[in-house]
Enzyme design. Sequence first.
Site, PDB file in Angstrom:
ATOM      1  N   LYS A 222       2.966   6.991  -1.605  1.00  0.00           N
ATOM      2  CA  LYS A 222       1.684   7.443  -1.037  1.00  0.00           C
ATOM      3  C   LYS A 222       1.871   8.135   0.307  1.00  0.00           C
ATOM      4  O   LYS A 222       2.885   7.971   0.986  1.00  0.00           O
ATOM      5  CB  LYS A 222       0.718   6.261  -0.924  1.00  0.00           C
ATOM      6  CG  LYS A 222       0.140   5.879  -2.288  1.00  0.00           C
ATOM      7  CD  LYS A 222      -0.996   4.881  -2.189  1.00  0.00           C
ATOM      8  CE  LYS A 222      -1.651   4.704  -3.570  1.00  0.00           C
ATOM      9  NZ  LYS A 222      -2.642   3.621  -3.570  1.00  0.00           N
ATOM     10  N   ARG A 256       2.520  -2.075  -8.070  1.00  0.00           N
ATOM     11  CA  ARG A 256       2.166  -0.957  -8.957  1.00  0.00           C
ATOM     12  C   ARG A 256       2.963   0.261  -8.484  1.00  0.00           C
ATOM     13  O   ARG A 256       2.768   0.731  -7.369  1.00  0.00           O
ATOM     14  CB  ARG A 256       0.655  -0.703  -8.892  1.00  0.00           C
ATOM     15  CG  ARG A 256       0.175   0.427  -9.794  1.00  0.00           C
ATOM     16  CD  ARG A 256      -1.339   0.623  -9.655  1.00  0.00           C
ATOM     17  NE  ARG A 256      -1.834   1.693 -10.502  1.00  0.00           N
ATOM     18  CZ  ARG A 256      -1.835   2.983 -10.160  1.00  0.00           C
ATOM     19  NH1 ARG A 256      -1.357   3.364  -8.972  1.00  0.00           N
ATOM     20  NH2 ARG A 256      -2.304   3.895 -10.996  1.00  0.00           N
TER      21      ARG A 256
END
Length: 275
Positions: A222, A256
Site C-alpha cells: 500500500k 491479507r
Amino acid sequence: MYTINCNGTLIDLSSPKVMGILNITPDSFFDGGKYKNESDILSQTEKMLSEDATFIDIGAYSSRPGAKHISEEEELQRIVPVIELLVKNFPEIIISVDTFRSKVAQETINSGAAIINDISGGKMDDNMFATVAKLQVPYILMHMLGTPKTMQNNPEYKDVTKEVISFFAEQINILHQLKVNDIILDVGFGFGKTIEHNFELLKNLSLFKSLDAPMLAGVSRKSMLYKTLDTTAQEALNATTSANTIALLNGAKILRVHDVKEAVEAVKIVNQISF
C-alpha cells in the site's frame, strides 16, 4: 482462542493465517488486469494455495481511491464464474469475497464462497448485516471514512485509534444482536487515512484486542509503505514484510497479502517468539 466456521470447516486463528489476494478487476492499484483469463486465475490461485494461503480473497470491484464505479450486475458477472471455477478446481478452497453489496454477498456465498469481506463495514448497503446474519458466514468488518471515491479527500480525526475502536464497538453490537458469530476486524489501512493515521493504527493495533475479535491486517504494497520510502507498489515487498511483522507482533491474526510465501514466512518467524 479464535476459531471461525468457513462452510463447516473450523479455522483456528490461534496461529495467524494468510489470505491471498486475487484481484479480477482491470484497475486495482498493484495487479489490476493481471488475472483476466481462466488459466491465469487458476495458476495464481494454485501458487497461493501451494504457498500455504488459508484463504483466497477475490475482489471484482476496485476500491482504490478514485476507482471506476461498476454496477452490481457487472460485479456479479465478473466474480461468480471465478468462484465457480475455483471451487470446481480446488474443492477445499476457502474463498473470501471482497464486496460491500448484500446481493453480491448472497449470490457469491450461494456459489461456494465462505467469507464476506466488506470494506464499508455495513455502511454502503443497509441490507448487508441482515444478509450476513441469514447466511451465517464469517464477516470481515472494515473501517472506511467516506466512500472509495471520497475517502482520501483530506481525511481528519481527533484521535484515529479511538474513533475506529468506537466505530467497531457500535457495529459489533448491531451484528451480535443479529446473531452474527464470526466477526473479523480490519482497521482499513489506506481507506480514509493519511500516512500518519495508518502508522498510528499499526502502532496501536494491540489496543483493538479489547474488542475480543480477531484482527486482519491489510497493508500489502500500500501507499503508506511505498510513499514513505519514495518508491512504488512493485518495489514494496520488503516494506510489506516489515509492516506485516509489526502487525503480527501487535496481535493480527490474518494477513491479507499479494505475496503469500513471504507472509507465511513472517508468521513462522513471529511464531517462534510468541508466548
